[in-house]
Design a protein around this motif. Structure first.
Motif, PDB file in Angstrom:
ATOM      1  N   VAL A  47      -0.861   0.149  13.904  1.00  0.00           N
ATOM      2  CA  VAL A  47      -0.604  -0.236  12.518  1.00  0.00           C
ATOM      3  C   VAL A  47      -1.443   0.581  11.534  1.00  0.00           C
ATOM      4  O   VAL A  47      -0.888   1.297  10.690  1.00  0.00           O
ATOM      5  N   SER A  50      -0.646   4.168  11.334  1.00  0.00           N
ATOM      6  CA  SER A  50       0.707   4.333  10.795  1.00  0.00           C
ATOM      7  C   SER A  50       0.726   4.165   9.278  1.00  0.00           C
ATOM      8  O   SER A  50       1.558   4.758   8.606  1.00  0.00           O
ATOM      9  N   PHE A  51      -0.161   3.339   8.765  1.00  0.00           N
ATOM     10  CA  PHE A  51      -0.162   3.085   7.321  1.00  0.00           C
ATOM     11  C   PHE A  51      -0.909   4.187   6.572  1.00  0.00           C
ATOM     12  O   PHE A  51      -0.466   4.664   5.542  1.00  0.00           O
ATOM     13  N   GLY A 199       2.445   0.129  17.964  1.00  0.00           N
ATOM     14  CA  GLY A 199       3.033   0.867  16.842  1.00  0.00           C
ATOM     15  C   GLY A 199       3.485  -0.001  15.682  1.00  0.00           C
ATOM     16  O   GLY A 199       4.270   0.440  14.847  1.00  0.00           O
ATOM     17  N   VAL A 201       5.328  -2.526  16.029  1.00  0.00           N
ATOM     18  CA  VAL A 201       6.650  -3.080  16.357  1.00  0.00           C
ATOM     19  C   VAL A 201       6.571  -4.599  16.543  1.00  0.00           C
ATOM     20  O   VAL A 201       7.453  -5.332  16.093  1.00  0.00           O
ATOM     21  N   ALA A 203       4.726  -6.693  15.001  1.00  0.00           N
ATOM     22  CA  ALA A 203       4.672  -7.369  13.699  1.00  0.00           C
ATOM     23  C   ALA A 203       5.986  -7.211  12.931  1.00  0.00           C
ATOM     24  O   ALA A 203       6.476  -8.154  12.317  1.00  0.00           O
ATOM     25  N   ARG A 204       6.566  -5.993  12.957  1.00  0.00           N
ATOM     26  CA  ARG A 204       7.724  -5.738  12.102  1.00  0.00           C
ATOM     27  C   ARG A 204       9.056  -6.060  12.776  1.00  0.00           C
ATOM     28  O   ARG A 204       9.990  -6.528  12.133  1.00  0.00           O
ATOM     29  N   HIS A 205       9.133  -5.781  14.076  1.00  0.00           N
ATOM     30  CA  HIS A 205      10.383  -6.018  14.813  1.00  0.00           C
ATOM     31  C   HIS A 205      10.074  -6.792  16.096  1.00  0.00           C
ATOM     32  O   HIS A 205      10.207  -6.263  17.203  1.00  0.00           O
TER      33      HIS A 205
ATOM     34  N   ASP B  65      14.509   2.035   8.328  1.00  0.00           N
ATOM     35  CA  ASP B  65      13.896   1.069   9.224  1.00  0.00           C
ATOM     36  C   ASP B  65      13.575   1.714  10.578  1.00  0.00           C
ATOM     37  O   ASP B  65      12.628   1.342  11.262  1.00  0.00           O
ATOM     38  N   TRP B  68      10.189   2.697  12.030  1.00  0.00           N
ATOM     39  CA  TRP B  68       9.226   1.668  12.445  1.00  0.00           C
ATOM     40  C   TRP B  68       9.548   1.034  13.792  1.00  0.00           C
ATOM     41  O   TRP B  68       9.002   0.001  14.146  1.00  0.00           O
ATOM     42  N   ARG B  94       5.372   7.906   8.518  1.00  0.00           N
ATOM     43  CA  ARG B  94       5.090   6.503   8.171  1.00  0.00           C
ATOM     44  C   ARG B  94       4.088   6.418   7.020  1.00  0.00           C
ATOM     45  O   ARG B  94       4.241   5.600   6.114  1.00  0.00           O
ATOM     46  N   VAL B  98       4.794   4.540   3.505  1.00  0.00           N
ATOM     47  CA  VAL B  98       3.928   3.519   2.906  1.00  0.00           C
ATOM     48  C   VAL B  98       3.585   3.905   1.461  1.00  0.00           C
ATOM     49  O   VAL B  98       3.683   3.093   0.539  1.00  0.00           O
ATOM     50  N   MET B 103       7.274  -0.529   2.889  1.00  0.00           N
ATOM     51  CA  MET B 103       6.420  -1.193   3.864  1.00  0.00           C
ATOM     52  C   MET B 103       6.873  -2.638   3.996  1.00  0.00           C
ATOM     53  O   MET B 103       7.137  -3.304   2.994  1.00  0.00           O
ATOM     54  N   SER B 104       6.924  -3.125   5.228  1.00  0.00           N
ATOM     55  CA  SER B 104       7.387  -4.503   5.431  1.00  0.00           C
ATOM     56  C   SER B 104       6.296  -5.492   5.013  1.00  0.00           C
ATOM     57  O   SER B 104       5.110  -5.174   5.016  1.00  0.00           O
ATOM     58  N   ALA B 106       5.373  -8.049   6.659  1.00  0.00           N
ATOM     59  CA  ALA B 106       4.522  -8.348   7.830  1.00  0.00           C
ATOM     60  C   ALA B 106       3.389  -7.335   7.932  1.00  0.00           C
ATOM     61  O   ALA B 106       2.244  -7.687   8.235  1.00  0.00           O
ATOM     62  N   HIS B 107       3.681  -6.087   7.653  1.00  0.00           N
ATOM     63  CA  HIS B 107       2.651  -5.055   7.726  1.00  0.00           C
ATOM     64  C   HIS B 107       1.676  -5.151   6.551  1.00  0.00           C
ATOM     65  O   HIS B 107       0.472  -4.941   6.716  1.00  0.00           O
TER      66      HIS B 107
END
Lengths: 285, 169
Positions: A47, A50-51, A199, A201, A203-205, B65, B68, B94, B98, B103-104, B106-107
Motif C-alpha cells: 500500500v 503504491s501510494f 499490493g 488488493v 483493502a481495495r478488492h 481500476d 489496483w 499507482r 494517487v 484513490m479508493s 479504503a486506501h
C-alpha cells in the motif's frame, strides 16, 4: 552485531502469538534481541509504496536509522516489513540522490540514515544461515508428525536480484527449516503463488484477494496438509481470516514458522497465542 | 494530458525519468499476464498496462481500476524475458494515479490510520489483554507507547505531502 526486533503491525496487533513465539524460540536458540524502540509501521510496501514511494522509503529510513542508533541489525518476522526495510536499505545504499532527499527530511528529526549502516534480516533466513541445523535440532523437545504446506509468500525471496536468498521459483530454505522438526513439507501445485492479500488488493478488492486465497486453499486441502506454515503475518492473516470468510470446511490451521518451532520446542501452546486464530490450531503432534 | 488515445510523450518521459527505460523493452510476449495470480481471477492484464505505458496513454491508465489488481507478487518481474521493471512501473503508475486523485476510500483510510497511529492496524482492548496473557507488554515498544516517535512519523508524512494529496483528492 546484535539484533533489534522490528515487530511490525500484524504480529503484535493481530497475532501476538507470532511475536511471543519468536521471542521464546530465539531465546532458546541463544539469540539475543532487543526491541526496536519507537519503530512505526515498516511501512507496508503493497500500500504505502503504491501510494507514494517517497513516503514509503522515508518512513522505512527512519526505522533503519533507529536501528543504527541502537547499533543493531534489524530482524523482522514479516515479509512485508522485510520487503520495505530491506529494499529501502538497498535503495538508500545505491542511490545517492535518494539518500540525500531522505536525509534532508530526517534532518528535521535530528536523524540520519547511513548507506549500508545496518543489515535487515528475516527470522527465517537468519535461522537458515546464521544458526546451525544442529543447534536448532538440539533445541527441539519432540518430533512433529505433520504434513505441512509451506507458504513462502512473495516479499521474502523476491525481487530475487537483490534478496539473493534462494531460487524464487523452487526455493527450499523454509521447507528445510520445517523438516528439521520432523514434519514433512508437501509439494503442491502453485506453491509459490501469492496468498492474494498484497499490493493493496485485500483493502481495495477483497473479493479478488479471497479468490486467490480460495485457489490456494483448494490445492492445499487437496494435497492433504495438516497445517499451513508461513513466514509472514500478512499471509498468515489472509489464510486464517480467508478460510473463515470462504465459509468452507477447510479447517487447516495456519502457523507462523516461529509457532511451529514453538511446538517442536514443547513451549506451552498458551504462549504461542493460538487463541487469536480464527481457525483453531488443533494438531496431533 | 492529451486526449485519451493520443500518445502523451511528455508524460512518457516523466514515467521513464522515474523508473528507467525498461518499459520500452517489453515485446508483448504475455509472460507477465500468464504468470499473474490476480489476472487468473479478473480481467486485469499486466501486458495491456505495459503497452499503454509504452504508448504514453495516462488517461487510459491512471483512472483505471485495473491498476489496483496487482498484488506486487513479483512473479511477472522474475519471469520477464526482457528484464522489464514491471512492479516498479506499476508502482510508479499507482503513485501518479494517487496524485491525480484516483484513490479508493479504503486506501485513503489506510493512510489516515498510518498518520494517526503510526501503524496500519488499530489496536484493541482484546489484543492488549491477550498480549498480557502471552507475557508480552500490553503495548508494543513502538510509536504506540511513544508520542514523540509518532510525531516524527507524522512529520515525515507532512513533508512528503501524502496526507495533503489525499485530502485534496
Amino acid at each position: 552485531m546484535d539484533l533489534a526486533f522490528f515487530v511490525g503491525c500484524i504480529a503484535p496487533l493481530r497475532y501476538p502469538g507470532i511475536e511471543s513465539a519468536t521471542r521464546e524460540v530465539l531465546e532458546r536458540l541463544g539469540v539475543s534481541i532487543r526491541d526496536l524502540e519507537g519503530a512505526s509501521c515498516c511501512p507496508a510496501p503493497g500500500v504505502t509504496r503504491s501510494f507514494d514511494v517517497k513516503t514509503w522509503v522515508t518512513m522505512a529510513a527512519r526505522n533503519i536509522a533507529l536501528a543504527e542508533r541502537q547499533g543493531q541489525n534489524i530482524m523482522t518476522v514479516c515479509n512485508g516489513c522485510f520487503g520495505s526495510l530491506f529494499e529501502s536499505a538497498h535503495l538508500l545504499g545505491e542511490d545517492p540522490a535518494l539518500l540525500r532527499d531522505v536525509n534532508d527530511i530526517l534532518e528535521g528529526l535530528n536523524m540520519t540514515v547511513t548507506p549500508h549502516g545496518v543489515e535487515v534480516r528475516h527470522f527465517a533466513e537468519f535461522l537458515a544461515k546464521d544458526v546451525s541445523d544442529n543447534t536448532i535440532k538440539k533445541s527441539f523437545k519432540r518430533k512433529l508428525d505433520l504434513d505441512v504446506a509451506v507458504h513462502y509468500g512473495c516479499h521474502f525471496l523476491k525481487p530475487s536480484k537483490i534478496k539473493q536468498l534462494d531460487d524464487p521459483e523452487r526455493p527450499t530454505m523454509v521447507d528445510k527449516l520445517v523438516e528439521l522438526t520432523g514434519a514433512r513439507s508437501l509439494e503442491y501445485k502453485d506453491k509459490q503463488m501469492c496468498c492474494g492479500a498484497g499490493g493493496g488488493v485485500r483493502a481495495r478488492h477483497p473479493d479478488t484477494a479471497l479468490a486467490m486465497t480460495k485457489a490456494k486453499m483448494d490445492i492445499i486441502k487437496e494435497a492433504g496438509a495438516d497445517c499451513i506454515v508461513d513466514v509472514c503475518p500478512f499471509c498468515h492473516l489472509q489464510y486464517d481470516k480467508g478460510q473463515k470468510a470462504l465459509g468452507k470446511d477447510y479447517d487447516i490451521p495456519v502457523l507462523h514458522l516461529a509457532q511451529l518451532y514453538g511446538l517442536a520446542m514443547d513451549i506451552d501452546p498458551k504462549l504461542l497465542g493460538f487463541e487469536a486464530h480464527d481457525i483453531p490450531v488443533k494438531l496431533k503432534v | 494530458m492529451a486526449a485519451d488515445n493520443v500518445p502523451d510523450t511528455a508524460w512518457k518521459s516523466t514515467l521513464i525519468d522515474d523508473v528507467g527505460e525498461t518499459v520500452n523493452l517489453c515485446f508483448q510476449c504475455g509472460t507477465c499476464t500468464s504468470s499473474c495470480p490476480s489476472g487468473r481471477m479478473t480481467a486485469f492484464r499486466t501486458r495491456q498496462i505495459l503497452r499503454m505505458a509504452q504508448f504514453g496513454l495516462p488517461e487510459l491508465i491512471l483512472p483505471s481500476d485495473d491498476l489496483w489488481y496487482c498484488t506486487t507478487c513479483y512473479t511477472c518481474y522474475e519471469r520477464c524475458p526482457r528484464g522489464v521493471e514491471i512492479v516498479g512501473i506499476i508502482t510508479s503508475l499507482r503513485n501518479m494515479a494517487v496524485r491525480a486523485g484516483f484513490m479508493s476510500e479504503a486506501h485513503k483510510d489506510l493512510v489516515k490510520t498510518l498518520y494517526e497511529t503510526g501503524h496500519l492496524i488499530p489496536t484493541s482492548d482484546k489484543i492488549m489483554a491477550l498480549r498480557k496473557d502471552l507475557g508480552l507488554d500490553e503495548v508494543p515498544h513502538t510509536v504506540l507507547r511513544d508520542k514523540e516517535a509518532l510525531k516524527q512519523v507524522q512529520y515525515i508524512m507532512e513533508q512528503t505531502r501524502l496526507l495533503m494529496i489525499i485530502k485534496e483528492s
